[in-house]
Design a protein around this motif. Structure first.
Motif, PDB file in Angstrom:
ATOM      1  N   LEU A  51       0.833  -1.204   0.000  1.00  0.00           N
ATOM      2  CA  LEU A  51       0.000   0.000   0.000  1.00  0.00           C
ATOM      3  C   LEU A  51       0.871   1.259   0.000  1.00  0.00           C
ATOM      4  N   GLY A  52       1.880   1.278   0.854  1.00  0.00           N
ATOM      5  CA  GLY A  52       2.740   2.456   0.958  1.00  0.00           C
ATOM      6  C   GLY A  52       3.492   2.761  -0.318  1.00  0.00           C
ATOM      7  N   ASP A  53       3.856   1.728  -1.055  1.00  0.00           N
ATOM      8  CA  ASP A  53       4.546   1.931  -2.330  1.00  0.00           C
ATOM      9  C   ASP A  53       3.678   2.748  -3.275  1.00  0.00           C
ATOM     10  N   ARG A  54       2.395   2.429  -3.331  1.00  0.00           N
ATOM     11  CA  ARG A  54       1.470   3.156  -4.224  1.00  0.00           C
ATOM     12  C   ARG A  54       1.230   4.576  -3.742  1.00  0.00           C
ATOM     13  N   VAL A  55       1.101   4.750  -2.428  1.00  0.00           N
ATOM     14  CA  VAL A  55       0.879   6.093  -1.884  1.00  0.00           C
ATOM     15  C   VAL A  55       2.100   6.971  -2.153  1.00  0.00           C
ATOM     16  N   LEU A  56       3.276   6.439  -1.892  1.00  0.00           N
ATOM     17  CA  LEU A  56       4.502   7.197  -2.141  1.00  0.00           C
ATOM     18  C   LEU A  56       4.608   7.596  -3.604  1.00  0.00           C
ATOM     19  N   GLY A  57       4.329   6.655  -4.492  1.00  0.00           N
ATOM     20  CA  GLY A  57       4.417   6.953  -5.916  1.00  0.00           C
ATOM     21  C   GLY A  57       3.493   8.073  -6.336  1.00  0.00           C
ATOM     22  N   LEU A  58       2.266   8.061  -5.822  1.00  0.00           N
ATOM     23  CA  LEU A  58       1.293   9.106  -6.164  1.00  0.00           C
ATOM     24  C   LEU A  58       1.728  10.464  -5.634  1.00  0.00           C
ATOM     25  N   VAL A  59       2.133  10.516  -4.370  1.00  0.00           N
ATOM     26  CA  VAL A  59       2.486  11.806  -3.766  1.00  0.00           C
ATOM     27  C   VAL A  59       3.727  12.390  -4.424  1.00  0.00           C
ATOM     28  N   VAL A  60       4.716  11.562  -4.676  1.00  0.00           N
ATOM     29  CA  VAL A  60       5.935  12.056  -5.330  1.00  0.00           C
ATOM     30  C   VAL A  60       5.619  12.532  -6.743  1.00  0.00           C
ATOM     31  N   ALA A  61       4.745  11.823  -7.445  1.00  0.00           N
ATOM     32  CA  ALA A  61       4.366  12.243  -8.795  1.00  0.00           C
ATOM     33  C   ALA A  61       3.716  13.626  -8.765  1.00  0.00           C
ATOM     34  N   GLU A  62       2.830  13.840  -7.800  1.00  0.00           N
ATOM     35  CA  GLU A  62       2.182  15.149  -7.679  1.00  0.00           C
ATOM     36  C   GLU A  62       3.209  16.235  -7.337  1.00  0.00           C
ATOM     37  N   MET A  63       4.131  15.940  -6.435  1.00  0.00           N
ATOM     38  CA  MET A  63       5.166  16.898  -6.068  1.00  0.00           C
ATOM     39  C   MET A  63       5.991  17.314  -7.289  1.00  0.00           C
ATOM     40  N   LEU A  64       6.385  16.332  -8.079  1.00  0.00           N
ATOM     41  CA  LEU A  64       7.195  16.619  -9.259  1.00  0.00           C
ATOM     42  C   LEU A  64       6.400  17.378 -10.314  1.00  0.00           C
ATOM     43  N   PHE A  65       5.144  17.001 -10.491  1.00  0.00           N
ATOM     44  CA  PHE A  65       4.287  17.666 -11.478  1.00  0.00           C
ATOM     45  C   PHE A  65       4.176  19.156 -11.176  1.00  0.00           C
ATOM     46  N   ASN A  66       4.054  19.479  -9.894  1.00  0.00           N
ATOM     47  CA  ASN A  66       3.908  20.877  -9.491  1.00  0.00           C
ATOM     48  C   ASN A  66       5.248  21.619  -9.441  1.00  0.00           C
ATOM     49  N   ALA A  67       6.311  20.913  -9.108  1.00  0.00           N
ATOM     50  CA  ALA A  67       7.608  21.569  -8.923  1.00  0.00           C
ATOM     51  C   ALA A  67       8.331  21.831 -10.242  1.00  0.00           C
ATOM     52  N   PHE A  68       8.053  21.036 -11.276  1.00  0.00           N
ATOM     53  CA  PHE A  68       8.770  21.173 -12.544  1.00  0.00           C
ATOM     54  C   PHE A  68       7.772  21.284 -13.704  1.00  0.00           C
ATOM     55  N   PRO A  69       7.070  22.415 -13.801  1.00  0.00           N
ATOM     56  CA  PRO A  69       6.006  22.560 -14.798  1.00  0.00           C
ATOM     57  C   PRO A  69       6.499  22.569 -16.246  1.00  0.00           C
ATOM     58  N   ASN A  70       7.788  22.793 -16.449  1.00  0.00           N
ATOM     59  CA  ASN A  70       8.300  22.877 -17.818  1.00  0.00           C
ATOM     60  C   ASN A  70       8.991  21.605 -18.288  1.00  0.00           C
ATOM     61  N   GLU A  71       9.018  20.570 -17.460  1.00  0.00           N
ATOM     62  CA  GLU A  71       9.686  19.324 -17.847  1.00  0.00           C
ATOM     63  C   GLU A  71       8.704  18.365 -18.496  1.00  0.00           C
ATOM     64  N   HIS A 147       9.776  14.721   4.067  1.00  0.00           N
ATOM     65  CA  HIS A 147      11.037  13.987   3.935  1.00  0.00           C
ATOM     66  C   HIS A 147      11.525  13.864   2.502  1.00  0.00           C
ATOM     67  N   TRP A 148      10.635  14.039   1.537  1.00  0.00           N
ATOM     68  CA  TRP A 148      11.075  13.900   0.143  1.00  0.00           C
ATOM     69  C   TRP A 148      11.358  15.236  -0.541  1.00  0.00           C
ATOM     70  N   GLU A 149      10.820  16.329  -0.042  1.00  0.00           N
ATOM     71  CA  GLU A 149      11.122  17.621  -0.656  1.00  0.00           C
ATOM     72  C   GLU A 149      12.621  17.942  -0.619  1.00  0.00           C
ATOM     73  N   PRO A 150      13.328  17.680   0.499  1.00  0.00           N
ATOM     74  CA  PRO A 150      14.786  17.907   0.475  1.00  0.00           C
ATOM     75  C   PRO A 150      15.499  17.037  -0.552  1.00  0.00           C
ATOM     76  N   LEU A 151      15.047  15.795  -0.709  1.00  0.00           N
ATOM     77  CA  LEU A 151      15.655  14.915  -1.702  1.00  0.00           C
ATOM     78  C   LEU A 151      15.387  15.432  -3.112  1.00  0.00           C
ATOM     79  N   MET A 152      14.174  15.897  -3.324  1.00  0.00           N
ATOM     80  CA  MET A 152      13.795  16.411  -4.636  1.00  0.00           C
ATOM     81  C   MET A 152      14.616  17.643  -4.988  1.00  0.00           C
ATOM     82  N   GLY A 153      14.925  18.456  -3.991  1.00  0.00           N
ATOM     83  CA  GLY A 153      15.679  19.673  -4.243  1.00  0.00           C
ATOM     84  C   GLY A 153      17.155  19.466  -4.498  1.00  0.00           C
TER      85      GLY A 153
END
Length: 230
Positions: A51-71, A147-153
């Protein structure tokens, strides 16, 4: 272990309504071997990990979608793969002190289970699953974002996919291009798992598995990269 669990609760910034969910997320399957584990009524973390694998994947996808609008999709996919892989999860697990809180067999502990990156990554996914099961997406997503925003940055540019990185590594040493060979398929026809071998001049071959040939090749390339850079 009480002090370690208290520190973990602080890191999670959440009090469980159903504490058994967290107990399950912190129980390695080896702890259930024999009557003592079974008598406790606790399940291992594998279902919550799923379950956590799917939740993590969704949340990280949303974070990236919003953080990198031109990619484009390819760049976002490479970032996503890097952020949900074992190394990232194990790093977060270490930050929150997860290893010290895990229930496991003596044999697993004596072989370094509390510091095993794969085990820590699985347990971290299970904790995310437990947060989601107990409180829903908002609480689980809050933990992931913290915990993932620092990694993303940390990555200013999208990481290269494993096959490209392996090819560049081989070319940099003047070696032939990696050679990929499909060895076969496993599992039922409707859900096949492909097994692929990659060979690089001067290095013992390794294999990778995936739900497609492309995924299996990427898995094999990643395994080879980890081998040559270890």
């Amino acid at each position: 272990m009480a002090k370690e669990r208290a520190r973990l609760h602080q890191a999670l910034e959440y009090k469980f309504s159903n504490p058994r969910l967290l107990d399950e997320a912190l129980t390695h399957p080896s702890a259930l071997q024999g009557r003592q584990g079974r008598a406790s009524g606790r399940g291992g973390y594998e279902r919550l990990e799923f379950l956590g694998d799917r939740v993590l994947g969704l949340v990280v996808a949303e974070m990236l979608f919003n953080a990198f609008p031109n990619e484009n999709e390819g760049a976002l996919a490479r970032r996503h793969a890097a952020l949900v892989r074992r190394e990232a999860l194990a790093r977060v697990a270490a930050e929150i002190g997860l290893g010290a809180c895990l229930a496991m067999s003596r044999g697993e502990e004596e072989t370094g289970g509390r510091n095993n990156p794969t085990l820590l990554a699985d347990a971290c996914e299970a904790v995310i699953g437990a947060l989601y099961a107990d409180a829903g997406l908002d609480v689980a997503a809050s933990f992931v974002r913290r915990h993932w925003e620092p990694l993303m940055g940390e990555a200013l540019t999208p990481p290269k996919d494993a096959k490209t990185a392996l090819q560049e590594w081989a070319q940099g040493l003047g070696r032939k291009l990696p050679l990929y060979t499909t060895l076969g398929m496993e599992g039922p026809p409707h859900e096949p798992i492909f097994l692929v071998e990659v060979m690089v001049e001067g290095v013992e071959s390794v294999t990778g598995r995936g739900t497609s040939k492309r995924a299996a090749e990427q898995a094999a390339a990643q395994a080879m990269l980890e081998k040559v850079k270890s």
